[in-house]
Design a protein around this motif. Structure first.
Motif, short mmCIF file in Angstrom:
data_model
loop_
_atom_site.label_atom_id
_atom_site.label_comp_id
_atom_site.label_asym_id
_atom_site.label_seq_id
_atom_site.Cartn_x
_atom_site.Cartn_y
_atom_site.Cartn_z
N LEU A 181 -1.52 11.85 12.15
CA LEU A 181 -1.09 11.97 13.58
C LEU A 181 -0.18 12.98 13.74
O LEU A 181 0.79 13.31 12.87
CB LEU A 181 -0.32 10.46 13.72
N GLY A 207 -0.61 5.55 6.07
CA GLY A 207 -1.44 6.73 5.90
C GLY A 207 -0.32 7.53 5.22
O GLY A 207 0.56 7.19 4.12
N GLY A 209 2.45 8.70 6.39
CA GLY A 209 3.66 8.25 6.51
C GLY A 209 4.57 8.87 7.86
O GLY A 209 5.52 8.77 8.16
N PHE A 211 4.76 8.29 11.34
CA PHE A 211 5.87 7.47 12.14
C PHE A 211 7.03 7.28 11.41
O PHE A 211 8.19 7.58 11.90
CB PHE A 211 5.20 6.22 12.34
N ASP A 259 -0.01 1.07 2.85
CA ASP A 259 -1.51 1.47 3.18
C ASP A 259 -2.23 1.02 2.08
O ASP A 259 -1.85 0.89 0.90
CB ASP A 259 -1.43 2.99 3.10
N ILE A 260 -3.48 0.77 2.31
CA ILE A 260 -4.52 0.33 1.10
C ILE A 260 -4.90 1.22 0.09
O ILE A 260 -5.22 1.18 -1.09
CB ILE A 260 -5.98 -0.40 1.86
N ASP A 261 -4.66 2.48 0.54
CA ASP A 261 -5.14 3.75 -0.15
C ASP A 261 -3.77 4.46 -0.97
O ASP A 261 -3.02 5.15 -0.25
CB ASP A 261 -5.47 4.84 0.74
N LEU A 264 -2.92 7.96 -0.61
CA LEU A 264 -2.17 8.38 0.63
C LEU A 264 -0.56 7.98 0.50
O LEU A 264 0.31 8.71 0.93
CB LEU A 264 -2.85 7.71 1.77
N LYS A 287 -0.78 -1.69 -0.16
CA LYS A 287 -1.25 -3.02 0.14
C LYS A 287 -2.32 -3.23 1.35
O LYS A 287 -2.33 -2.41 2.25
CB LYS A 287 0.01 -3.88 0.69
N ALA A 289 -3.30 -4.57 4.83
CA ALA A 289 -2.49 -4.70 5.95
C ALA A 289 -2.75 -6.29 6.21
O ALA A 289 -1.51 -6.80 6.88
CB ALA A 289 -3.02 -4.14 7.23
N ILE A 312 -12.49 9.03 11.16
CA ILE A 312 -12.67 8.70 9.46
C ILE A 312 -14.00 7.88 9.51
O ILE A 312 -14.33 7.92 8.20
CB ILE A 312 -11.66 7.81 8.78
N PHE A 323 -11.63 -8.20 10.63
CA PHE A 323 -10.49 -7.51 10.30
C PHE A 323 -9.16 -7.67 11.08
O PHE A 323 -7.99 -8.29 10.62
CB PHE A 323 -10.44 -6.08 9.99
C1 LIG Z 1 -5.43 6.66 11.22
S1 LIG Z 1 -4.77 6.27 9.73
C2 LIG Z 1 -3.27 6.34 9.95
C3 LIG Z 1 -2.57 7.51 9.92
C4 LIG Z 1 -1.22 7.73 9.69
N1 LIG Z 1 -0.51 7.13 11.12
C5 LIG Z 1 -0.38 8.93 9.24
O1 LIG Z 1 0.44 9.66 9.91
O2 LIG Z 1 -0.98 9.56 8.34
C6 LIG Z 1 -5.36 4.83 9.46
C7 LIG Z 1 -4.88 4.48 7.93
O3 LIG Z 1 -5.22 3.12 7.60
C8 LIG Z 1 -5.60 2.77 6.25
N2 LIG Z 1 -6.20 1.35 6.16
C9 LIG Z 1 -7.59 1.13 6.45
N3 LIG Z 1 -7.64 -0.09 6.10
C10 LIG Z 1 -6.64 -0.61 5.61
C11 LIG Z 1 -6.35 -1.99 5.13
N4 LIG Z 1 -7.05 -2.82 5.23
N5 LIG Z 1 -5.02 -2.27 5.02
C12 LIG Z 1 -3.92 -1.19 5.03
N6 LIG Z 1 -4.27 -0.17 5.45
C13 LIG Z 1 -5.67 0.31 5.69
C14 LIG Z 1 -6.20 4.02 5.85
O4 LIG Z 1 -6.06 3.99 4.79
C15 LIG Z 1 -5.59 4.96 6.59
O5 LIG Z 1 -4.55 5.80 5.91
#
Ligand SMILES: C[S@@+](CC[C@H](N)C(=O)[O-])C[C@H]1O[C@@H](n2cnc3c(N)ncnc32)[C@H](O)[C@@H]1O
Length: 378
Positions: A181, A207, A209, A211, A259-261, A264, A287, A289, A312, A323
């Motif tokens: 963002l 993501g 971070g 915010f 975040d799951i990734d 990131l 983790k 969400a 994405i 979800f």
């Molecule tokens: C639009 S991005 C968020 C961007 C973030 N606000 C930033 O400033 O970078 C959405 C995020 O959701 C994460 N994500 C997707 N599925 C997820 C899940 N099941 N649990 C946690 N995070 C998840 C992705 O890895 C991604 O980083």
């Protein structure tokens, strides 16, 4: 002797910003001493003295830039714009050794090509320099030292000199995530959500971070422009010094994100460090969400932006209902008393979550129309 600003030193400015954040930017400008504020779609017009305008560059979290109004007058055609620009003392504003770029925005403009208007303004600037010193600045469209912005209507032309240089949302700490963002949009959303330092903040899809880092800087008293080089530092006609960073008392605040990734999350940690935050300022975890828990007992704000389909490209519609149903269940069960804010392009999100929003705000993330939903978790 009066402390009131000397009206002779008050000048006009325009601070563009993401659409939806105009009231936030107006407040930030007022906090720095601006007056005569006028919100228009995509920005705020204001009056201020030079010191206040410099401070807005340093302190505004939501403005994209601050533009100094160099001239404004009746002009409709390319030739009239050229003449307006030729009459201006560009050579007293910046050095011939600086590179320039001109951009033109049209509001009901009647000219055939805005690019041609920009070209004519560039000609006028160069002609002016040549007249005075037999040399001209060169153009750099990628990373110019000096940006000139023209706003052309069906009647008037206004020429601005950009005080900021690089856009203010480029704070200088970012290693990009997947769909990060913009920092000024993230900061504006924090303010729209009514978050203030001291309130716990949790982002379960953090993501890179954004915010959390914006908020943690606010709590730590680090101004957004601390690492930013400004174009006004190259100006010749006004005080070009950087404003002094005032020391502020940090406000202890719980910040957590996951975040799951995992990659990131590592990027988010690096970003927080680059942003001048203490290592333990924000707790980051890897983790899903749907499995998150509150980072502290006192309720606070959960703020997140789930993946955008447009951004994405995961198969959002097929998996999303399941979800968000599960995610909302976790929120309701474990986060009682918290307020959840979700920024999304998905206008059906509320029904997927089976929660009724208390409030929704329309915002634009670049060209993407978004909603900021507020859910009270009871
Ligand atoms: C639009 S991005 C968020 C961007 C973030 N606000 C930033 O400033 O970078 C959405 C995020 O959701 C994460 N994500 C997707 N599925 C997820 C899940 N099941 N649990 C946690 N995070 C998840 C992705 O890895 C991604 O980083």
């Amino acid at each position: 002797v009066s402390d009131a600003p000397n009206p002779a030193l008050i000048e006009r400015f325009f601070a563009p910003c993401p659409r939806g954040l105009e009231p936030i930017v107006a407040q930030e400008c007022a906090d720095c001493g601006a007056s005569d504020l006028k919100e228009i779609p995509g920005g705020v017009l204001f009056a201020a003295d030079w010191a206040a305008a410099k401070r807005i560059n340093l302190e505004s979290r939501s403005a994209s830039r601050v533009l100094w109004q160099a001239a404004s007058g009746p002009a409709r055609t390319e030739q009239q714009v050229y003449e307006l620009a030729l009459a201006l003392p560009w050579d007293t504003w910046f050095s011939v050794n600086n590179t320039i770029r001109v951009a033109t925005t049209g509001l009901n403009a009647t000219v055939r090509s805005l690019d041609f208007v920009s070209l004519r303004i560039k000609d006028a600037v160069c002609d002016r320099f040549r007249e005075v010193m037999d040399a001209r600045p060169s153009v750099n469209t990628q990373r110019p030292d000096i940006r000139i912005q023209c706003v052309l209507t069906d009647r008037d032309c206004t020429l601005y000199l950009d005080m900021s240089g690089e856009a203010l949302f480029k704070r200088g700490w970012r290693e990009a995530g997947e769909a990060p963002l913009r920092e000024n949009l993230a900061a504006g959303i924090l303010k729209l959500a009514g978050w203030t330092p001291g309130t716990p903040l949790f982002d379960p899809m953090c993501g890179s971070g954004t915010f959390l880092i914006e908020a943690a800087q606010m709590a730590a008293g680090v101004p957004p422009g601390a690492l930013h080089g400004f174009a006004f530092e190259k100006f010749l006609h006004r005080d070009a010094s950087r404003p002094v960073i005032e020391k502020r008392e940090p406000v202890p605040t719980v910040f957590a994100g996951s975040d799951i990734d995992g990659e990131l999350v590592a990027t988010a940690r690096t970003n927080a460090w680059n942003a001048g935050l203490a290592e333990d300022a924000i707790r980051f975890d890897v983790k899903d969400a749907r499995d998150v828990e509150p980072p502290c007992e006192a309720p606070g704000i959960v703020l997140m932006n789930p993946p955008y389909e447009e951004r994405i490209g995961f198969s959002y519609t097929r998996d999303a209902t399941e979800f968000f149903d599960a995610f909302a269940a976790t929120m309701k069960r474990r986060f009682k008393g918290w307020t959840l804010y979700v920024l999304t392009t998905d206008m059906q999100l509320q029904s997927k979550m089976r929660l009724k929003p208390e409030r929704r705000v329309v915002l634009f993330n670049g060209p993407l129309e978004c909603r900021l939903y507020r859910f009270d978790l009871r």
